[in-house]
Design a protein around this motif. Sequence first.
Motif, PDB file in Angstrom:
ATOM      1  N   THR A  21       0.839  -1.200   0.000  1.00  0.00           N
ATOM      2  CA  THR A  21       0.000   0.000   0.000  1.00  0.00           C
ATOM      3  C   THR A  21       0.871   1.247   0.000  1.00  0.00           C
ATOM      4  O   THR A  21       0.595   2.218  -0.719  1.00  0.00           O
ATOM      5  N   GLN A  23       3.927   1.551  -1.175  1.00  0.00           N
ATOM      6  CA  GLN A  23       4.535   1.704  -2.502  1.00  0.00           C
ATOM      7  C   GLN A  23       3.534   2.286  -3.496  1.00  0.00           C
ATOM      8  O   GLN A  23       3.874   3.153  -4.307  1.00  0.00           O
ATOM      9  N   SER A  24       2.289   1.832  -3.431  1.00  0.00           N
ATOM     10  CA  SER A  24       1.250   2.364  -4.318  1.00  0.00           C
ATOM     11  C   SER A  24       1.020   3.844  -4.050  1.00  0.00           C
ATOM     12  O   SER A  24       0.899   4.643  -4.987  1.00  0.00           O
ATOM     13  N   GLU A  25       0.950   4.203  -2.778  1.00  0.00           N
ATOM     14  CA  GLU A  25       0.690   5.597  -2.407  1.00  0.00           C
ATOM     15  C   GLU A  25       1.840   6.502  -2.841  1.00  0.00           C
ATOM     16  O   GLU A  25       1.606   7.589  -3.363  1.00  0.00           O
ATOM     17  N   THR A  26       3.073   6.067  -2.651  1.00  0.00           N
ATOM     18  CA  THR A  26       4.211   6.925  -3.002  1.00  0.00           C
ATOM     19  C   THR A  26       4.395   7.055  -4.509  1.00  0.00           C
ATOM     20  O   THR A  26       5.037   7.993  -4.971  1.00  0.00           O
ATOM     21  N   SER A  27       3.825   6.133  -5.278  1.00  0.00           N
ATOM     22  CA  SER A  27       3.985   6.215  -6.729  1.00  0.00           C
ATOM     23  C   SER A  27       2.863   7.006  -7.399  1.00  0.00           C
ATOM     24  O   SER A  27       2.902   7.241  -8.601  1.00  0.00           O
ATOM     25  N   ARG A  28       1.887   7.437  -6.621  1.00  0.00           N
ATOM     26  CA  ARG A  28       0.800   8.261  -7.170  1.00  0.00           C
ATOM     27  C   ARG A  28       1.333   9.637  -7.551  1.00  0.00           C
ATOM     28  O   ARG A  28       2.304  10.121  -6.963  1.00  0.00           O
ATOM     29  N   PRO A  29       0.671  10.283  -8.499  1.00  0.00           N
ATOM     30  CA  PRO A  29       1.118  11.638  -8.880  1.00  0.00           C
ATOM     31  C   PRO A  29       1.075  12.631  -7.712  1.00  0.00           C
ATOM     32  O   PRO A  29       1.944  13.468  -7.584  1.00  0.00           O
ATOM     33  N   LEU A  30       0.058  12.557  -6.877  1.00  0.00           N
ATOM     34  CA  LEU A  30      -0.050  13.439  -5.711  1.00  0.00           C
ATOM     35  C   LEU A  30      -0.235  12.584  -4.462  1.00  0.00           C
ATOM     36  O   LEU A  30      -1.338  12.430  -3.950  1.00  0.00           O
ATOM     37  N   PRO A  31       0.858  12.027  -3.949  1.00  0.00           N
ATOM     38  CA  PRO A  31       0.735  11.143  -2.781  1.00  0.00           C
ATOM     39  C   PRO A  31       0.247  11.888  -1.546  1.00  0.00           C
ATOM     40  O   PRO A  31       0.524  13.070  -1.358  1.00  0.00           O
ATOM     41  N   ASP A  32      -0.509  11.186  -0.726  1.00  0.00           N
ATOM     42  CA  ASP A  32      -1.045  11.736   0.524  1.00  0.00           C
ATOM     43  C   ASP A  32       0.011  11.565   1.618  1.00  0.00           C
ATOM     44  O   ASP A  32       0.229  10.464   2.111  1.00  0.00           O
TER      45      ASP A  32
END
Length: 56
Positions: A21, A23-32
């Motif tokens: 999770t 890794q998915s979040e940090t690879s988003r264009p605008l991570p939370d």
Amino acid sequence: MATANSRIDALKVKHQQIDNTLQSETSRPLPDDSAIASLKKEKLRLKDEINRLAHH
């Protein structure tokens, strides 16, 4: 001992899920950033608990 080992295995699975999770979040264009911080804290807490159970 089997109970401790099964608990450790369950914690390792949860730790891996949090890592995925994260890794998915940090690879988003605008991570939370707050979600990332929360996930990292939970991942560290799980790691500490795994280590504690493994050494007792």
